[in-house]
Design an enzyme around this catalytic site. Structure first.
Site, short mmCIF file in Angstrom:
data_model
loop_
_atom_site.label_atom_id
_atom_site.label_comp_id
_atom_site.label_asym_id
_atom_site.label_seq_id
_atom_site.Cartn_x
_atom_site.Cartn_y
_atom_site.Cartn_z
N LYS A 34 42.88 11.50 -18.49
CA LYS A 34 41.53 11.45 -17.90
C LYS A 34 41.58 11.98 -16.46
O LYS A 34 42.67 12.09 -15.88
CB LYS A 34 41.01 10.01 -17.92
CG LYS A 34 41.83 9.03 -17.08
CD LYS A 34 41.43 7.59 -17.37
CE LYS A 34 42.31 6.63 -16.58
NZ LYS A 34 42.20 5.24 -17.08
N ARG A 129 35.19 -5.71 -17.65
CA ARG A 129 34.48 -4.44 -17.43
C ARG A 129 33.82 -4.05 -18.74
O ARG A 129 32.61 -4.12 -18.88
CB ARG A 129 35.45 -3.35 -16.96
CG ARG A 129 36.06 -3.61 -15.58
CD ARG A 129 36.80 -2.41 -15.06
NE ARG A 129 37.70 -1.82 -16.04
CZ ARG A 129 38.61 -0.90 -15.77
NH1 ARG A 129 38.74 -0.43 -14.54
NH2 ARG A 129 39.38 -0.42 -16.72
N TYR A 258 41.82 14.15 17.28
CA TYR A 258 40.50 13.54 17.46
C TYR A 258 40.63 12.06 17.81
O TYR A 258 41.44 11.35 17.21
CB TYR A 258 39.68 13.67 16.18
CG TYR A 258 39.18 15.06 15.90
CD1 TYR A 258 38.26 15.67 16.75
CD2 TYR A 258 39.62 15.76 14.78
CE1 TYR A 258 37.79 16.95 16.48
CE2 TYR A 258 39.15 17.04 14.51
CZ TYR A 258 38.23 17.63 15.36
OH TYR A 258 37.77 18.88 15.09
N MET A 310 40.51 17.65 9.16
CA MET A 310 40.10 18.26 7.89
C MET A 310 41.18 19.17 7.32
O MET A 310 41.47 19.14 6.11
CB MET A 310 38.80 19.05 8.08
CG MET A 310 38.24 19.59 6.78
SD MET A 310 36.74 20.55 7.00
CE MET A 310 35.52 19.29 7.22
#
Ligand SMILES: *Cc1c(COP(=O)(O)O)cnc(C)c1O
Length: 366
Positions: A34, A129, A258, A310
């Site tokens: 999957k 679930r 950053y 990024m």
């Protein structure tokens, strides 16, 4: 060319599949593919594992793709169908749905089908679930045993804590109760059983039964927090590699990246790696003065420094003076377990694998 790539090892994938087979020698193995083969690329996984006993996925497009590529083995659809209008597609492509709702059994029984459908009847034994529980399980079992629209039937459940302290005892007990209550129906049809994911395959042989469903172990990661993949005999399939694309020398007091979240305490050398969160490297991987995330540079262990951005991240090269621009970087995989990186970043290997983005080329290696 930007140096990032994910190398995929054919040998490792075949080895891990063989290990799953050898751990559950009397079971058939569903290779769980999957989510694009846990991010490794469905095409490559299916090609490499083309002799697997069976496949399990949950996206209908993936299943059809497997059929169009010539996969003839059973394909288990782990979440079954989401609307009854999908039932004919399941029949047409010979896909095996997990049936998990009382209404779904009724829908299959009421449909006009060209051929009977093999099904997995899923029981909720504690994960809460998906799955049937309570008095309706009897109706589902009896319909599955006798209705002309239904072919082979497998009773199934999924464990919530096969990897942890709680283990499987409570869920296994509930499952056995359901199986026992279904015994009268077995005179009409032999039902097979499927319970085990990777953790249960490796830890609880009593759960192996007819079909096992290994996912993460095929990709070479450990399902356990306390036991490494290497200790389990698993080999990493994906190695995320890049290179140092720049270096900087910092003076005491200089900061990195950053938010200036890392401050050099003394003179140091850092490397800038061509890999960032847009490649799927976790942005939350720590890089503070107190805590970094492991990285391998030219075969030497070091750590990230400052925030992941990024397209880049920074690493400490102070103790690796021979590493310059072009030095090879391993973000995870061969030589640096994905599980270690995931742990440092507060996640699991599954999420790292699935998060590798489309701009990262996948390259097959031996
Ligand atoms: C994903 C999945 C598996 C595989 O689990 P791993 O922990 O990756 O081995 C098995 N069974 C079901 C129902 C699943 O959804």
């Amino acid at each position: 060319m930007r140096p990032i790539r994910a190398e995929l090892s054919t040998t490792a994938l075949l080895h891990n599949y063989a290990l799953a087979k050898s751990k559950a020698p009397n079971s058939q193995v569903f290779a769980v593919v999957k989510a694009n083969g846990y991010g490794h690329g469905l095409d490559w996984i299916a090609r490499t594992l083309r002799d697997a006993d069976a496949f399990a996925t949950l996206e209908i497009e993936s299943a059809i793709k497997l059929r169009n590529k010539g996969i003839t083995q059973p394909i288990l659809m782990l979440e079954g169908f989401f609307g009854n209008d999908e039932i004919p597609t399941f029949v047409r492509y010979h896909l095996t749905p997990v049936v998990r709702e009382h209404e779904q059994i009724k829908a299959i029984a009421d449909a006009e089908l060209d051929a009977p459908l093999d099904i997995f009847l899923k029981f909720n034994t504690g994960m809460n679930r998906l799955g049937l529980q309570g008095p309706l399980t009897g109706f589902a079992i009896n319909t599955a045993a006798s209705h002309r629209n239904i072919g082979a039937v497998t009773l199934m459940t999924h464990f919530a804590t096969a990897d942890g302290e709680l283990g499987i005892a409570a869920q296994l007990k509930k499952f056995e109760e359901i199986v026992n209550s279904a015994k009268p129906a077995f005179t009409k049809k032999r039902f097979t059983q499927s319970l085990a994911n990777s953790a249960a395959i490796l830890r609880f042989p009593e759960t192996h039964r007819d079909w096992v469903r290994p996912g993460i172990m095929l990709y070479g990661s450990s399902p356990f927090a306390e036991k490494s993949a290497a200790e389990l005999g698993l080999k990493p399939v994906m190695t995320l590699r890049s290179e140092i694309i720049a270096t900087q020398t910092l003076a005491a007091g200089d900061t990195v990246g950053y938010g200036a979240t890392y401050t050099a305490k003394k003179k140091m050398r850092i490397g800038i790696v061509g890999c960032g969160y847009a490649d799927g490297y976790p942005r939350h991987a720590p890089g503070s003065n107190e805590r970094g995330t492991p990285v391998l540079i030219s075969g030497a262990h070091t750590r990230t420094i400052g925030r992941v951005s990024m397209d880049m991240l920074s690493v400490d090269l102070t103790e690796i003076p021979h590493a310059h621009v072009g030095a090879p970087v391993t973000l995870w995989g061969e030589g640096l377990s994905v599980d270690e990186v995931a742990k440092a970043a507060g996640t699991i290997s599954y999420e790292l694998f699935c998060g590798v983005t489309a701009r990262v080329p996948m390259v097959e290696v031996e």
